[in-house]
Design an enzyme around this catalytic site. Structure first.
Site, PDB file in Angstrom:
ATOM      1  N   CYS A  13       0.836  -1.220   0.000  1.00 20.04           N
ATOM      2  CA  CYS A  13       0.000   0.000   0.000  1.00 20.04           C
ATOM      3  C   CYS A  13       0.864   1.261   0.000  1.00 20.04           C
ATOM      4  CB  CYS A  13      -0.973  -0.009   1.177  1.00 20.04           C
ATOM      5  SG  CYS A  13      -0.185   0.294   2.759  1.00 20.04           S
ATOM      6  N   GLY A  14       2.188   1.116  -0.053  1.00 22.63           N
ATOM      7  CA  GLY A  14       3.042   2.304  -0.184  1.00 22.63           C
ATOM      8  C   GLY A  14       3.800   2.713   1.067  1.00 22.63           C
ATOM      9  N   GLU A  87       9.595  -1.973   8.009  1.00 20.46           N
ATOM     10  CA  GLU A  87       9.330  -3.383   8.361  1.00 20.46           C
ATOM     11  C   GLU A  87       9.336  -3.541   9.893  1.00 20.46           C
ATOM     12  OE1 GLU A  87       8.350  -5.171   5.943  1.00 20.46           O
ATOM     13  OE2 GLU A  87       9.347  -4.453   4.142  1.00 20.46           O
ATOM     14  N   ALA A  88       8.733  -2.577  10.559  1.00 24.53           N
ATOM     15  CA  ALA A  88       8.783  -2.542  12.028  1.00 24.53           C
ATOM     16  C   ALA A  88       7.997  -3.679  12.669  1.00 24.53           C
ATOM     17  CB  ALA A  88       8.265  -1.191  12.525  1.00 24.53           C
TER      18      ALA A  88
HETATM   19  N1  LIG Z   1       4.592   0.568 -11.742  1.00 21.97           N
HETATM   20  C1  LIG Z   1       4.030   1.324 -10.818  1.00 21.97           C
HETATM   21  N2  LIG Z   1       3.478   2.505 -11.125  1.00 21.97           N
HETATM   22  C2  LIG Z   1       2.897   3.281 -10.188  1.00 21.97           C
HETATM   23  N3  LIG Z   1       2.829   2.962  -8.896  1.00 21.97           N
HETATM   24  C3  LIG Z   1       3.354   1.795  -8.545  1.00 21.97           C
HETATM   25  C4  LIG Z   1       3.996   0.914  -9.456  1.00 21.97           C
HETATM   26  N4  LIG Z   1       4.419  -0.173  -8.781  1.00 21.97           N
HETATM   27  C5  LIG Z   1       4.075   0.033  -7.504  1.00 21.97           C
HETATM   28  N5  LIG Z   1       3.422   1.214  -7.349  1.00 21.97           N
HETATM   29  C6  LIG Z   1       2.884   1.808  -6.123  1.00 21.97           C
HETATM   30  O1  LIG Z   1       3.707   1.405  -5.067  1.00 21.97           O
HETATM   31  C7  LIG Z   1       2.900   0.908  -4.003  1.00 21.97           C
HETATM   32  C8  LIG Z   1       3.709  -0.122  -3.248  1.00 21.97           C
HETATM   33  O2  LIG Z   1       4.784   0.566  -2.664  1.00 21.97           O
HETATM   34  P1  LIG Z   1       5.678  -0.013  -1.485  1.00 21.97           P
HETATM   35  O3  LIG Z   1       6.237   1.197  -0.821  1.00 21.97           O
HETATM   36  O4  LIG Z   1       6.626  -1.005  -2.030  1.00 21.97           O
HETATM   37  O5  LIG Z   1       4.558  -0.726  -0.580  1.00 21.97           O
HETATM   38  P2  LIG Z   1       4.654  -1.383   0.869  1.00 21.97           P
HETATM   39  O6  LIG Z   1       5.944  -0.958   1.509  1.00 21.97           O
HETATM   40  O7  LIG Z   1       3.430  -0.878   1.601  1.00 21.97           O
HETATM   41  O8  LIG Z   1       4.567  -2.860   0.657  1.00 21.97           O
HETATM   42  C9  LIG Z   1       1.658   0.370  -4.667  1.00 21.97           C
HETATM   43  O9  LIG Z   1       0.530   0.451  -3.809  1.00 21.97           O
HETATM   44  C10 LIG Z   1       1.474   1.331  -5.823  1.00 21.97           C
HETATM   45  O10 LIG Z   1       0.725   2.458  -5.399  1.00 21.97           O
HETATM   46  C1  LIG Z   2       1.603 -11.240   5.839  1.00 24.00           C
HETATM   47  C2  LIG Z   2       3.017 -11.620   6.114  1.00 24.00           C
HETATM   48  C3  LIG Z   2       4.059 -10.937   5.503  1.00 24.00           C
HETATM   49  N1  LIG Z   2       5.332 -11.298   5.748  1.00 24.00           N
HETATM   50  C4  LIG Z   2       6.427 -10.589   5.066  1.00 24.00           C
HETATM   51  C5  LIG Z   2       6.346 -10.526   3.563  1.00 24.00           C
HETATM   52  C6  LIG Z   2       7.138  -9.275   3.224  1.00 24.00           C
HETATM   53  O1  LIG Z   2       8.504  -9.647   3.132  1.00 24.00           O
HETATM   54  C7  LIG Z   2       6.906  -8.377   4.456  1.00 24.00           C
HETATM   55  C8  LIG Z   2       5.925  -7.245   4.216  1.00 24.00           C
HETATM   56  O2  LIG Z   2       6.517  -6.316   3.349  1.00 24.00           O
HETATM   57  P1  LIG Z   2       5.705  -5.103   2.655  1.00 24.00           P
HETATM   58  O3  LIG Z   2       6.800  -4.112   2.374  1.00 24.00           O
HETATM   59  O4  LIG Z   2       4.693  -4.597   3.626  1.00 24.00           O
HETATM   60  O5  LIG Z   2       5.079  -5.646   1.418  1.00 24.00           O
HETATM   61  O6  LIG Z   2       6.389  -9.227   5.479  1.00 24.00           O
HETATM   62  C9  LIG Z   2       5.618 -12.320   6.638  1.00 24.00           C
HETATM   63  O7  LIG Z   2       6.788 -12.638   6.895  1.00 24.00           O
HETATM   64  N2  LIG Z   2       4.609 -12.998   7.237  1.00 24.00           N
HETATM   65  C10 LIG Z   2       3.319 -12.691   7.006  1.00 24.00           C
HETATM   66  O8  LIG Z   2       2.413 -13.360   7.589  1.00 24.00           O
END
Ligand SMILES: Nc1ncnc2c1ncn2[C@@H]1O[C@H](COP(=O)(O)OP(=O)(O)O)[C@@H](O)[C@H]1O
Ligand SMILES: Cc1cn([C@H]2C[C@H](O)[C@@H](COP(=O)(O)O)O2)c(=O)[nH]c1=O
Length: 213
Positions: A13-14, A87-88
């Site tokens: 989700c960003g 990743e807290a």
């Molecule tokens: N190719 C793309 N173009 C635009 N936005 C993107 C693209 N790929 C990923 N995103 C955006 O990046 C977000 C994921 O970002 P990220 O910081 O890696 O998420 P998180 O840390 O919450 O897992 C997605 O929800 C989307 O909004």
């Molecule tokens: C649900 C869930 C997630 N994980 C791990 C998978 C990813 O490596 C991180 C989450 O990263 P993001 O930046 O928020 O996408 O968590 C896990 O180890 N166990 C779980 O149940």
């Protein structure tokens, strides 16, 4: 007054993007920060966003005493205004308590980012302690969506697209990957274990009218 803020949401989700933006803006404003992470998908001691940016970070391992380390550094003259902690969810409860003391005793802002709950909907240790201790908990505005179009609120672990409910809590992985991966779902579809793949295949829980389960 320094603050402990927890930014949370589902996977994808960003959060990491916001962590990088928060760091960038603070540095542009002349503040001095440190970046921490734990088990990032891109590897050891890096913070990565799916938008493509990756920066160096300090890896938080279970035995690391964050307060002690920062006290040592600041006593030696280092300046520190804020911490970015990605990743807290993977930090221990003790490490979150140390972060609260970093805020209260050292006057350093702590911005923590992470998911709340695991693939079985149980709170991660770090996230639980953050909810208990944070000055503010902020849910990210960008909505990750379930395959049905509703806001995704839960993280499912999948094997070849099929949701699983057994396994270790910590398995590093990404959304939209084959083999072991993750998919974000609304509660209804998490509860019924209906992923994009099994909905398409006609799970017993889905109605026989396309994607209206
Ligand atoms: N190719 C793309 N173009 C635009 N936005 C993107 C693209 N790929 C990923 N995103 C955006 O990046 C977000 C994921 O970002 P990220 O910081 O890696 O998420 P998180 O840390 O919450 O897992 C997605 O929800 C989307 O909004
Ligand atoms: C649900 C869930 C997630 N994980 C791990 C998978 C990813 O490596 C991180 C989450 O990263 P993001 O930046 O928020 O996408 O968590 C896990 O180890 N166990 C779980 O149940």
């Amino acid at each position: 007054m320094a603050e402990l803020v927890f930014f949370t949401g589902t996977m994808d989700c960003g959060k990491s993007t916001l962590a990088l933006q928060t760091d960038y803006n603070a540095r542009q404003g002349g503040r001095v920060g440190r970046i921490f992470t734990s088990h990032d998908r891109a590897g050891n001691a890096v913070l990565s966003s799916r938008l493509g940016l990756t920066v160096e970070a300090t890896e938080v391992r279970p035995g690391l005493d964050l307060l002690q380390m920062l006290v040592r550094e600041m006593t030696a003259g280092a300046r520190l205004d804020y911490l970015i902690c990605d990743e807290a969810q993977f930090y221990t409860a003790a490490q979150i308590e140390q972060l609260a003391r970093v805020v209260d005793d050292l006057g350093v802002d702590v911005y923590a980012f992470g998911i709340l709950s695991d693939f079985r909907t149980k709170l991660f240790e770090g996230s639980a302690r953050l909810i208990e201790l944070a000055d503010r908990v902020e849910t990210l505005q960008v909505q990750a969506l379930c395959w049905c179009g509703k806001r995704a609120t839960h993280n499912a672990r999948t094997i070849d697209g099929v949701m699983v409910t057994e396994g270790e809590q910590l398995v590093v992985g990404d959304t939209h990957t084959l083999a072991v991966g993750y998919e974000v779902l609304c509660r209804r579809h998490h509860r019924r274990r209906v992923t994009a793949k099994t909905a398409g295949a006609g799970s017993p829980d889905t109605l026989p009218f396309g994607q209206s389960a």
